[in-house]
Design a protein around this motif. Structure first.
Motif, mmCIF file in Angstrom:
data_model
loop_
_atom_site.group_PDB
_atom_site.id
_atom_site.type_symbol
_atom_site.label_atom_id
_atom_site.label_comp_id
_atom_site.label_asym_id
_atom_site.label_seq_id
_atom_site.Cartn_x
_atom_site.Cartn_y
_atom_site.Cartn_z
ATOM 1 N N ASN A 223 12.674 -6.864 -2.365
ATOM 2 C CA ASN A 223 13.165 -5.710 -3.081
ATOM 3 C C ASN A 223 13.455 -4.382 -2.001
ATOM 4 O OD1 ASN A 223 12.870 -7.149 -5.387
ATOM 5 N ND2 ASN A 223 10.731 -6.671 -5.427
ATOM 6 N N HIS A 224 14.141 -3.767 -2.269
ATOM 7 C CA HIS A 224 14.401 -2.718 -1.389
ATOM 8 C C HIS A 224 14.686 -1.339 -2.062
ATOM 9 C CE1 HIS A 224 16.537 -6.217 0.682
ATOM 10 N NE2 HIS A 224 16.045 -5.540 1.921
ATOM 11 N N LEU A 225 14.384 -0.416 -1.575
ATOM 12 C CA LEU A 225 14.748 1.064 -1.653
ATOM 13 C C LEU A 225 15.615 1.688 -0.826
ATOM 14 C CD1 LEU A 225 11.402 2.752 -2.897
ATOM 15 C CD2 LEU A 225 13.221 2.568 -4.200
ATOM 16 N N TYR A 226 16.774 2.337 -1.177
ATOM 17 C CA TYR A 226 17.746 3.115 -0.238
ATOM 18 C C TYR A 226 17.494 4.510 -0.657
ATOM 19 C CZ TYR A 226 21.783 5.497 1.519
ATOM 20 O OH TYR A 226 22.469 6.438 2.218
ATOM 21 N N VAL A 227 17.024 5.344 0.489
ATOM 22 C CA VAL A 227 16.891 6.662 0.308
ATOM 23 C C VAL A 227 17.945 7.282 0.965
ATOM 24 C CG1 VAL A 227 15.218 8.652 1.021
ATOM 25 C CG2 VAL A 227 14.350 6.412 0.445
ATOM 26 N N ASP A 228 18.852 8.001 0.176
ATOM 27 C CA ASP A 228 20.035 8.520 0.541
ATOM 28 C C ASP A 228 19.739 9.799 1.184
ATOM 29 O OD1 ASP A 228 23.003 8.786 0.576
ATOM 30 O OD2 ASP A 228 22.781 10.102 -1.021
ATOM 31 N N GLU A 247 0.476 -2.789 -6.897
ATOM 32 C CA GLU A 247 0.635 -4.099 -7.079
ATOM 33 C C GLU A 247 1.396 -4.817 -5.535
ATOM 34 O OE1 GLU A 247 1.128 -5.736 -11.335
ATOM 35 O OE2 GLU A 247 2.512 -4.119 -11.007
ATOM 36 N N PRO A 248 0.725 -4.593 -4.386
ATOM 37 C CA PRO A 248 1.313 -4.773 -3.361
ATOM 38 C C PRO A 248 2.001 -6.200 -3.084
ATOM 39 C CG PRO A 248 -1.040 -4.990 -2.643
ATOM 40 C CD PRO A 248 -0.653 -4.353 -4.393
ATOM 41 N N ALA A 249 1.620 -7.247 -3.847
ATOM 42 C CA ALA A 249 2.041 -8.642 -3.758
ATOM 43 C C ALA A 249 2.843 -8.907 -5.120
ATOM 44 C CB ALA A 249 0.898 -9.711 -3.736
ATOM 45 N N SER A 253 7.391 -5.276 -6.334
ATOM 46 C CA SER A 253 6.994 -4.381 -5.073
ATOM 47 C C SER A 253 8.111 -4.396 -4.172
ATOM 48 C CB SER A 253 5.870 -5.257 -4.433
ATOM 49 O OG SER A 253 5.552 -4.715 -3.088
ATOM 50 N N VAL A 254 8.223 -3.058 -3.368
ATOM 51 C CA VAL A 254 9.307 -2.757 -2.581
ATOM 52 C C VAL A 254 8.790 -3.493 -1.078
ATOM 53 C CG1 VAL A 254 8.272 -0.674 -1.701
ATOM 54 C CG2 VAL A 254 10.593 -1.029 -1.390
ATOM 55 N N GLU A 255 9.740 -3.969 -0.440
ATOM 56 C CA GLU A 255 9.380 -4.717 0.859
ATOM 57 C C GLU A 255 9.819 -3.784 2.089
ATOM 58 O OE1 GLU A 255 7.218 -6.633 0.917
ATOM 59 O OE2 GLU A 255 7.231 -7.217 -0.975
ATOM 60 N N GLY A 365 13.612 6.114 -9.133
ATOM 61 C CA GLY A 365 12.397 5.600 -9.958
ATOM 62 C C GLY A 365 11.906 4.597 -9.231
ATOM 63 N N SER A 366 10.676 4.262 -9.716
ATOM 64 C CA SER A 366 9.584 3.028 -8.933
ATOM 65 C C SER A 366 10.395 1.679 -9.433
ATOM 66 C CB SER A 366 8.201 3.417 -9.866
ATOM 67 O OG SER A 366 7.598 2.122 -9.249
ATOM 68 N N LEU A 367 10.234 0.733 -8.507
ATOM 69 C CA LEU A 367 10.860 -0.372 -8.972
ATOM 70 C C LEU A 367 10.011 -1.151 -9.904
ATOM 71 C CD1 LEU A 367 11.900 -1.762 -5.233
ATOM 72 C CD2 LEU A 367 13.073 -0.508 -7.031
ATOM 73 N N ARG A 368 8.709 -0.731 -10.058
ATOM 74 C CA ARG A 368 7.730 -1.293 -10.757
ATOM 75 C C ARG A 368 8.300 -1.009 -12.412
ATOM 76 N NH1 ARG A 368 3.225 1.130 -10.248
ATOM 77 N NH2 ARG A 368 2.043 -0.329 -11.376
#
Length: 414
Positions: A223-228, A247-249, A253-255, A365-368
Motif C-alpha cells: 500500500n502507498h500514500l501519496y503526499v501532494d 499494526e506494522p504487519a 499498513s502503508v509500505e 486519512g489513515s489507510l487503516r
C-alpha cells in the motif's frame, strides 16, 4: 484423510438449518461464553506457540501478531455480539419487479464448504469459525503452523459452542497440516470445496490461485500514500504513523510514501517531529538523493524495497515529480489493496478517486480506515482484492449466495 474431512464437512453443511434459523444467533452467544470460560486454557496454549516462535527466531512484530491478550478476548467477544446483530439483515426479501403479476423473493443460501488459509494470527481462527458458520457454511480452517496449539484449543471452544446451539460439529474443522500435504490435497478438490479464502502474503495468495476452487483473495497489502505538494504536512506525518505503527504487519499498513519532490524535505521534518512526539520506533528507507533530518532513523532505499511488504515498523519514502508519477508507481508496484492521497487540492484528490484501481482509496486519512466495522459496513472476515463477487470488506452478506423464488400459481410464460 481428505475424503474423511470433506465428507464430514459436507454432511454438516447439508444437515445445518437454513440461513436465518435461531440456532445461528444461539451459536454466536455460545461462542462468546466458551471463549470467556476457556480463556485460561487458550492463553496457556498460546503461550506454547509464542515460546516456540521466539525460540525459532521469529521477528518481534510477527510474534506480537501471534500473541493473545485480554484485549483480544474483548474484541472477539464483541465480534460475536456484532455478528449476532447483523444476522438480522441477511434475510429473505421481496424483490420489487415493475409490472410483475407475481412476487419474486430473493432467498439467502450458504456458499457451502469454505476453506480459509491464513498465517500466524489466532484471532483469524475465531473470525473463520464465526462469520461463515453464522450463515450456514461449513469451514475448513488452515492456520499457520506457528499457532497450532492455540488453534486446537479454539477448535474445542467452537465445537462446544456448536453443540450448545444444536448445530453439527462438522461445521468447524481446524486442519492440523504443518507440512502442507493435506492443503495440497484439498486444493485439488473443487468438487467438494466450494470457496477458498486465503488471507496473508502475496506468496500465499499466489499459491492458492493454483487451485481451480473459486477464490476470494485477501492479502498482499503493498500500500502507498501519496503526499501532494498541497498536503497538510503535519497531517501527512500523523497519517503515515497511524497507517504503519499500530499494526506494522497488517494488510492495510502503508509500505511506501510517495512524496512530491517540492515538499519532500519538509515532509520528512514533519515526520521526524511526530516520531519524537509520539516516542515511536520507525525506520525510513530513503532515496539517497534526499538527506533525512536528525532524529529520524534512515537507511538507504534499495530497488527491491519497492513493491515490498516490510512486515515491521519500516517504510520506504520516495520523491516523485507530480501526481501522474505517483499514479504510475502505484500501477506498477501496488497490490490493489489500499491506497491513499494527502492533498489540499480537490482536483488531485478527484484524480486519485477516479484513477487508482484498488479495493479502497483513502483521501486525507489513515489507510487503516479500510476495515468493515470502522467504515460501518459490518463485521468482516477478510478484505478482498479480486474483482468478482466481492471487493473490499467481506461481510456476512458476502458469505452467502442467493436463490430467487416465485409462487407461479400455475402461470406459463407463453
Amino acid at each position: 484423510m481428505p475424503d474423511d474431512l470433506l465428507a464430514r464437512a459436507r454432511s454438516a453443511y447439508a444437515a445445518a438449518p437454513p440461513v436465518g434459523d435461531p440456532a445461528y444467533p444461539r451459536y454466536c452467544d455460545a461462542l462468546a461464553r466458551q471463549l470467556v470460560a476457556r480463556w485460561p486454557q487458550l492463553v496457556a496454549a498460546n503461550a506454547v506457540d509464542v515460546a516456540a516462535a521466539e525460540r525459532a527466531g521469529m521477528s518481534p512484530t510477527l510474534v506480537d501478531r501471534l500473541r493473545l491478550t485480554d484485549a483480544h478476548l474483548d474484541r472477539m467477544v464483541a465480534l460475536t455480539a456484532q455478528t449476532r446483530r447483523e444476522l438480522a439483515a441477511v434475510v429473505e426479501v421481496e424483490v420489487p419487479v415493475r409490472g410483475a403479476a407475481r412476487a419474486v423473493h430473493r432467498v439467502p443460501r450458504p456458499l457451502g464448504v469454505v476453506m480459509m488459509v491464513y498465517e500466524a494470527r489466532p484471532t483469524v481462527t475465531v473470525d473463520g469459525a464465526l462469520l461463515p458458520v453464522a450463515v450456514g457454511n461449513a469451514v475448513l480452517l488452515r492456520g499457520g503452523k506457528e499457532n497450532a496449539a492455540t488453534n486446537a484449543a479454539l477448535e474445542l471452544a467452537a465445537h462446544a459452542a456448536l453443540a450448545e446451539a444444536g448445530l453439527p460439529a462438522g461445521l468447524v474443522t481446524v486442519l492440523d497440516d504443518p507440512q502442507r500435504r493435506l492443503l495440497r490435497a484439498l486444493l485439488k478438490r473443487p468438487d467438494q470445496v466450494d470457496v477458498l479464502i486465503p488471507r496473508g502474503s502475496p506468496a500465499l495468495v499466489d499459491y492458492c490461485r493454483t487451485s481451480a476452487i473459486p477464490l476470494i483473495a485477501s492479502g498482499g497489502g503493498v500500500n502507498h500514500l501519496y503526499v501532494d505538494r498541497y498536503a497538510d504536512l503535519d497531517l501527512a506525518a500523523r497519517v503515515t504513523l497511524d497507517s504503519k505503527v499500530p499494526e506494522p504487519a497488517g494488510c492495510t499498513s502503508v509500505e511506501t510514501v510517495l512524496v512530491h519532490r517540492a515538499v519532500a524535505e519538509a515532509y520528512l521534518e514533519a515526520l521526524a517531529r511526530q516520531v519524537k512526539e509520539q516516542d515511536t520506533a520507525l525506520t525510513v528507507r530513503l532515496d539517497p538523493r534526499i538527506v533525512g533530518p536528525a532524529g529520524l532513523r534512515v537507511e538507504p532505499l534499495a530497488p527491491h524495497d519497492l513493491g515490498r511488504e516490510f512486515l515491521g515498523p519500516v517504510i520506504a519514502v520516495m520523491p516523485v515529480d507530480d501526481p501522474d508519477a505517483a499514479l504510475d508507481h502505484i500501477r506498477r508496484h501496488g497490490s490493489g489493496h489500499t491506497e491513499g492521497v494527502l492533498t489540499g487540492d480537490a482536483a488531485v484528490a478527484e484524480v486519485f478517486r477516479r484513477r487508482v484501481d484498488a479495493a479502497m482509496v483513502v483521501v486525507n486519512g489513515s489507510l487503516r480506515l479500510h476495515d468493515g466495522p470502522t467504515l460501518g459496513l459490518g463485521a468482516e472476515i477478510a478484505i478482498a482484492t479480486g474483482r468478482l463477487h466481492v471487493r473490499g470488506p467481506v461481510t456476512l452478506a458476502d458469505l452467502v449466495t442467493y436463490s430467487y423464488v416465485t409462487d407461479a400459481a400455475g402461470a406459463l410464460r407463453g
